[in-house]
Design a protein around this motif. Structure first.
Motif, PDB file in Angstrom:
ATOM      1  N   THR A  78       0.834  -1.201   0.000  1.00  0.00           N
ATOM      2  CA  THR A  78       0.000   0.000   0.000  1.00  0.00           C
ATOM      3  C   THR A  78       0.869   1.251   0.000  1.00  0.00           C
ATOM      4  OG1 THR A  78      -1.687  -1.167   1.265  1.00  0.00           O
ATOM      5  CG2 THR A  78      -1.816   1.243   1.224  1.00  0.00           C
ATOM      6  N   PRO A  79       0.671   2.165  -0.954  1.00  0.00           N
ATOM      7  CA  PRO A  79       1.460   3.399  -0.967  1.00  0.00           C
ATOM      8  C   PRO A  79       1.014   4.346   0.145  1.00  0.00           C
ATOM      9  CG  PRO A  79      -0.176   3.451  -2.715  1.00  0.00           C
ATOM     10  CD  PRO A  79      -0.253   2.083  -2.099  1.00  0.00           C
ATOM     11  N   ALA A  80       1.860   5.322   0.444  1.00  0.00           N
ATOM     12  CA  ALA A  80       1.603   6.236   1.555  1.00  0.00           C
ATOM     13  C   ALA A  80       1.211   7.637   1.092  1.00  0.00           C
ATOM     14  CB  ALA A  80       2.833   6.327   2.460  1.00  0.00           C
ATOM     15  N   THR A  81       0.853   7.773  -0.184  1.00  0.00           N
ATOM     16  CA  THR A  81       0.382   9.070  -0.672  1.00  0.00           C
ATOM     17  C   THR A  81      -0.909   8.883  -1.440  1.00  0.00           C
ATOM     18  OG1 THR A  81       1.486   9.049  -2.837  1.00  0.00           O
ATOM     19  CG2 THR A  81       2.779   9.832  -0.948  1.00  0.00           C
ATOM     20  N   ILE A  82      -1.756   9.896  -1.385  1.00  0.00           N
ATOM     21  CA  ILE A  82      -3.025   9.853  -2.118  1.00  0.00           C
ATOM     22  C   ILE A  82      -2.779   9.860  -3.623  1.00  0.00           C
ATOM     23  CG2 ILE A  82      -5.205  11.059  -2.522  1.00  0.00           C
ATOM     24  CD1 ILE A  82      -4.916   9.718   0.258  1.00  0.00           C
ATOM     25  N   ALA A  83      -1.771  10.583  -4.072  1.00  0.00           N
ATOM     26  CA  ALA A  83      -1.469  10.624  -5.505  1.00  0.00           C
ATOM     27  C   ALA A  83      -1.145   9.239  -6.040  1.00  0.00           C
ATOM     28  CB  ALA A  83      -0.313  11.587  -5.776  1.00  0.00           C
ATOM     29  N   ASP A  84      -0.342   8.465  -5.301  1.00  0.00           N
ATOM     30  CA  ASP A  84      -0.014   7.107  -5.740  1.00  0.00           C
ATOM     31  C   ASP A  84      -1.246   6.209  -5.704  1.00  0.00           C
ATOM     32  OD1 ASP A  84       2.631   7.672  -6.266  1.00  0.00           O
ATOM     33  OD2 ASP A  84       3.362   6.980  -4.325  1.00  0.00           O
ATOM     34  N   MET A  85      -2.086   6.366  -4.702  1.00  0.00           N
ATOM     35  CA  MET A  85      -3.312   5.574  -4.635  1.00  0.00           C
ATOM     36  C   MET A  85      -4.210   5.876  -5.831  1.00  0.00           C
ATOM     37  SD  MET A  85      -4.276   5.833  -0.587  1.00  0.00           S
ATOM     38  CE  MET A  85      -2.993   5.607   0.658  1.00  0.00           C
ATOM     39  N   ALA A  86      -4.253   7.135  -6.231  1.00  0.00           N
ATOM     40  CA  ALA A  86      -5.065   7.506  -7.392  1.00  0.00           C
ATOM     41  C   ALA A  86      -4.518   6.875  -8.673  1.00  0.00           C
ATOM     42  CB  ALA A  86      -5.114   9.023  -7.526  1.00  0.00           C
ATOM     43  N   ARG A  87      -3.206   6.890  -8.831  1.00  0.00           N
ATOM     44  CA  ARG A  87      -2.603   6.268 -10.012  1.00  0.00           C
ATOM     45  C   ARG A  87      -2.882   4.765 -10.038  1.00  0.00           C
ATOM     46  NH1 ARG A  87      -1.391   9.847 -14.050  1.00  0.00           N
ATOM     47  NH2 ARG A  87      -0.353  11.695 -13.203  1.00  0.00           N
ATOM     48  N   ASP A  88      -2.825   4.139  -8.870  1.00  0.00           N
ATOM     49  CA  ASP A  88      -3.122   2.710  -8.794  1.00  0.00           C
ATOM     50  C   ASP A  88      -4.579   2.436  -9.151  1.00  0.00           C
ATOM     51  OD1 ASP A  88      -0.566   1.848  -8.095  1.00  0.00           O
ATOM     52  OD2 ASP A  88      -0.903   2.226  -5.970  1.00  0.00           O
ATOM     53  N   LEU A  89      -5.483   3.276  -8.709  1.00  0.00           N
ATOM     54  CA  LEU A  89      -6.898   3.092  -9.035  1.00  0.00           C
ATOM     55  C   LEU A  89      -7.122   3.251 -10.534  1.00  0.00           C
ATOM     56  CD1 LEU A  89      -9.964   4.472  -9.398  1.00  0.00           C
ATOM     57  CD2 LEU A  89      -9.653   2.442  -7.976  1.00  0.00           C
ATOM     58  N   ILE A  90      -6.428   4.199 -11.137  1.00  0.00           N
ATOM     59  CA  ILE A  90      -6.539   4.386 -12.587  1.00  0.00           C
ATOM     60  C   ILE A  90      -6.050   3.145 -13.324  1.00  0.00           C
ATOM     61  CG2 ILE A  90      -5.581   5.685 -14.530  1.00  0.00           C
ATOM     62  CD1 ILE A  90      -5.728   8.183 -12.691  1.00  0.00           C
ATOM     63  N   ALA A  91      -4.990   2.514 -12.835  1.00  0.00           N
ATOM     64  CA  ALA A  91      -4.500   1.276 -13.449  1.00  0.00           C
ATOM     65  C   ALA A  91      -5.564   0.186 -13.374  1.00  0.00           C
ATOM     66  CB  ALA A  91      -3.214   0.817 -12.764  1.00  0.00           C
ATOM     67  N   PHE A  92      -6.270   0.102 -12.259  1.00  0.00           N
ATOM     68  CA  PHE A  92      -7.363  -0.869 -12.133  1.00  0.00           C
ATOM     69  C   PHE A  92      -8.469  -0.570 -13.139  1.00  0.00           C
ATOM     70  CE2 PHE A  92     -11.660  -1.396 -10.315  1.00  0.00           C
ATOM     71  CZ  PHE A  92     -11.736  -2.781 -10.300  1.00  0.00           C
ATOM     72  N   LEU A  93      -8.863   0.682 -13.264  1.00  0.00           N
ATOM     73  CA  LEU A  93      -9.921   1.046 -14.212  1.00  0.00           C
ATOM     74  C   LEU A  93      -9.517   0.699 -15.640  1.00  0.00           C
ATOM     75  CD1 LEU A  93     -10.913   4.536 -12.743  1.00  0.00           C
ATOM     76  CD2 LEU A  93     -12.105   2.359 -12.416  1.00  0.00           C
ATOM     77  N   GLU A  94      -8.258   0.922 -15.965  1.00  0.00           N
ATOM     78  CA  GLU A  94      -7.779   0.579 -17.307  1.00  0.00           C
ATOM     79  C   GLU A  94      -7.795  -0.922 -17.530  1.00  0.00           C
ATOM     80  OE1 GLU A  94      -3.981   2.483 -17.325  1.00  0.00           O
ATOM     81  OE2 GLU A  94      -4.778   4.399 -18.069  1.00  0.00           O
ATOM     82  N   ALA A  95      -7.484  -1.698 -16.482  1.00  0.00           N
ATOM     83  CA  ALA A  95      -7.486  -3.153 -16.619  1.00  0.00           C
ATOM     84  C   ALA A  95      -8.885  -3.683 -16.900  1.00  0.00           C
ATOM     85  CB  ALA A  95      -6.920  -3.799 -15.356  1.00  0.00           C
ATOM     86  N   LEU A  96      -9.900  -3.039 -16.333  1.00  0.00           N
ATOM     87  CA  LEU A  96     -11.286  -3.456 -16.583  1.00  0.00           C
ATOM     88  C   LEU A  96     -11.900  -2.723 -17.777  1.00  0.00           C
ATOM     89  CD1 LEU A  96     -13.074  -3.929 -13.132  1.00  0.00           C
ATOM     90  CD2 LEU A  96     -11.994  -5.625 -14.611  1.00  0.00           C
ATOM     91  N   GLU A  97     -11.109  -1.872 -18.431  1.00  0.00           N
ATOM     92  CA  GLU A  97     -11.563  -1.080 -19.579  1.00  0.00           C
ATOM     93  C   GLU A  97     -12.778  -0.239 -19.224  1.00  0.00           C
ATOM     94  OE1 GLU A  97     -12.045  -3.715 -22.907  1.00  0.00           O
ATOM     95  OE2 GLU A  97      -9.890  -4.113 -23.060  1.00  0.00           O
ATOM     96  N   LEU A  98     -12.738   0.357 -18.041  1.00  0.00           N
ATOM     97  CA  LEU A  98     -13.788   1.273 -17.592  1.00  0.00           C
ATOM     98  C   LEU A  98     -13.346   2.692 -17.953  1.00  0.00           C
ATOM     99  CD1 LEU A  98     -14.613  -0.257 -14.090  1.00  0.00           C
ATOM    100  CD2 LEU A  98     -15.977  -0.411 -16.171  1.00  0.00           C
ATOM    101  N   ARG A  99     -13.815   3.171 -19.079  1.00  0.00           N
ATOM    102  CA  ARG A  99     -13.350   4.449 -19.609  1.00  0.00           C
ATOM    103  C   ARG A  99     -14.170   5.639 -19.117  1.00  0.00           C
ATOM    104  NH1 ARG A  99     -12.700   0.596 -23.600  1.00  0.00           N
ATOM    105  NH2 ARG A  99     -10.519   0.333 -24.273  1.00  0.00           N
ATOM    106  N   SER A 100     -15.391   5.380 -18.660  1.00  0.00           N
ATOM    107  CA  SER A 100     -16.228   6.446 -18.118  1.00  0.00           C
ATOM    108  C   SER A 100     -16.971   5.889 -16.914  1.00  0.00           C
ATOM    109  CB  SER A 100     -17.224   6.955 -19.165  1.00  0.00           C
ATOM    110  OG  SER A 100     -18.046   7.965 -18.608  1.00  0.00           O
ATOM    111  N   ILE A 101     -16.792   6.520 -15.771  1.00  0.00           N
ATOM    112  CA  ILE A 101     -17.404   6.026 -14.541  1.00  0.00           C
ATOM    113  C   ILE A 101     -18.009   7.178 -13.751  1.00  0.00           C
ATOM    114  CG2 ILE A 101     -15.783   4.094 -14.317  1.00  0.00           C
ATOM    115  CD1 ILE A 101     -14.373   5.844 -12.099  1.00  0.00           C
ATOM    116  N   ASP A 102     -18.916   6.834 -12.834  1.00  0.00           N
ATOM    117  CA  ASP A 102     -19.255   7.686 -11.715  1.00  0.00           C
ATOM    118  C   ASP A 102     -18.423   7.182 -10.544  1.00  0.00           C
ATOM    119  OD1 ASP A 102     -21.154   9.190 -13.129  1.00  0.00           O
ATOM    120  OD2 ASP A 102     -22.732   7.721 -12.723  1.00  0.00           O
ATOM    121  N   LEU A 103     -18.053   8.069  -9.640  1.00  0.00           N
ATOM    122  CA  LEU A 103     -17.099   7.722  -8.597  1.00  0.00           C
ATOM    123  C   LEU A 103     -17.612   8.190  -7.241  1.00  0.00           C
ATOM    124  CD1 LEU A 103     -14.294   6.446  -8.215  1.00  0.00           C
ATOM    125  CD2 LEU A 103     -13.285   8.685  -8.666  1.00  0.00           C
ATOM    126  N   LEU A 104     -17.680   7.243  -6.283  1.00  0.00           N
ATOM    127  CA  LEU A 104     -18.085   7.558  -4.913  1.00  0.00           C
ATOM    128  C   LEU A 104     -16.924   7.223  -3.990  1.00  0.00           C
ATOM    129  CD1 LEU A 104     -21.471   6.629  -3.169  1.00  0.00           C
ATOM    130  CD2 LEU A 104     -19.284   6.505  -1.963  1.00  0.00           C
TER     131      LEU A 104
END
Length: 283
Positions: A78-104
Motif C-alpha cells: 500500500t502506498p503512503a500518498t493519495i497521488a499514488d493511490m489515485a494512479r493505482d486506481l486508474i491502473a485498475f480502471l484501465e485493466a477493466l476497460e472502464l473508460r467512463s465512470i461515476d465515482l463515490l
C-alpha cells in the motif's frame, strides 16, 4: 459483466493490471448506464460497506467495489500518498476497460476520488464525496488522539467503530449496531482484513493530505464534474464544515448534511443517502 448478485452474494474477482498489481474487486447490479465505482475508507475493504446501502444503489446501476494496491486481498504494498493511490486506481480502471465512470469516495476514499477526478477528468462523469475533505483543508492534519488511537488499534472491533463512526446519541448508536449486523451478514468468501502496513501507509497519507495549505484548496476549482458532497452533522474525523468548504470551491457542487450522524452517516441514513445518490447520478 455485472451480475444479478447482491452485496452478500457477489463473488470476489481478480484482475491483473499493467502495474503488476492483482486487484480484488466485486461487480454487480443493474446493467446499462455508467458504472459506479466505490472507494472505501481508511483500512476499508470489500466487506466494510453496508449491504443495505449497496443493494439500494445496485437497484438502478452497476456497482464496482475494489481493494486498491496492497489493501486486504489485492497484491502489492500500500502506498503512503493519495497521488499514488489515485494512479493505482486508474491502473485498475484501465485493466477493466472502464473508460467512463461515476465515482463515490468515502473518507480516505474521497481523497483518492478527488485526485482521480483531477488526473483523469474525462474519465469521471459524476462525483460523490462522502465524509471527506479537501487537500490542505483546516483542522484535518491527522485525527484527535482518542479517534486515532481507536481506529489504529491492531484489531479494532465493534466498540471502536461505534465510537468513531456514530454520534453518541441513542438513535445514532442504535443505527450503528444495526449496521454491524448487516455488514457481518456475509459469511462466505469474505475479504481478508487489511494489514498493519496498510494501516500505517493510510494514516501517513491522511496526515500528509491534511497539512493545512490554503493554496492547495484552489485545486478544487478544477473539479468540473457535477459533485454531491455529504456528511453527518457530528463527524468526529472530518469536520462537516469542510463539506461546505468543498461545496463553495467545486464549481458544480451540491452539499447535504445528514442529522444526528457522525462519520458513518451513509450507513446510518443508508436509505436516504442511496436515494439521494441515485437521484444525483440520474439527473
Amino acid at each position: 459483466m455485472p451480475t444479478p448478485d447482491t452485496t452478500i452474494t457477489a463473488p470476489t474477482r481478480f484482475v491483473e493490471a499493467a502495474n503488476g498489481v492483482r486487484y480484488a474487486y466485486r461487480r454487480f447490479g443493474t446493467p446499462g448506464g455508467t458504472p459506479l465505482v466505490l472507494l472505501p475508507r481508511f483500512r476499508g475493504d470489500l466487506d466494510t460497506w453496508d449491504p443495505a446501502l449497496l443493494d439500494a444503489l445496485a437497484e438502478t446501476r452497476e456497482l464496482v467495489l475494489v481493494n486498491n494496491r496492497g489493501v486486504s486481498s489485492s497484491s502489492g504494498t500500500t502506498p503512503a500518498t493519495i497521488a499514488d493511490m489515485a494512479r493505482d486506481l486508474i491502473a485498475f480502471l484501465e485493466a477493466l476497460e472502464l473508460r467512463s465512470i461515476d465515482l463515490l469516495g468515502f473518507s480516505l476514499g474521497g481523497f483518492v476520488a478527488q485526485e482521480v477526478a483531477l488526473i483523469r477528468p474525462d474519465g469521471v462523469r459524476r462525483l460523490v464525496l462522502a465524509a471527506t475533505g479537501p487537500q490542505g483543508g483546516p483542522n484535518m492534519h491527522g485525527w484527535r488522539k482518542d479517534i486515532a488511537d481507536a481506529v489504529r488499534k491492531d484489531e479494532p472491533g465493534a466498540a471502536e467503530l461505534l465510537y468513531t463512526f456514530f454520534k453518541p446519541t441513542e438513535t445514532s448508536q442504535a443505527a450503528g449496531r444495526a449496521y454491524l449486523g448487516r455488514f457481518l451478514a456475509r459469511t462466505e468468501d469474505r475479504d481478508v482484513p487489511s494489514s498493519l502496513q496498510t494501516r500505517d501507509a493510510h494514516y501517513d497519507a491522511v496526515c500528509a493530505w491534511g497539512v493545512a495549505d490554503h493554496a492547495k484548496l484552489q485545486r478544487l476549482q478544477s473539479i468540473r464534474q457535477p459533485t454531491f458532497v455529504a456528511n453527518g452533522d457530528a463527524d468526529a474525523m472530518i469536520p462537516p464544515s469542510l463539506s461546505h468548504l468543498m461545496g463553495g470551491l467545486i464549481p458544480q457542487a451540491e452539499v447535504k448534511i445528514y442529522p444526528d450522524a457522525g462519520h458513518g452517516f451513509l450507513f446510518q441514513h443508508h436509505a436516504e443517502f442511496a436515494a439521494d445518490v441515485n437521484a444525483f447520478l440520474s439527473a
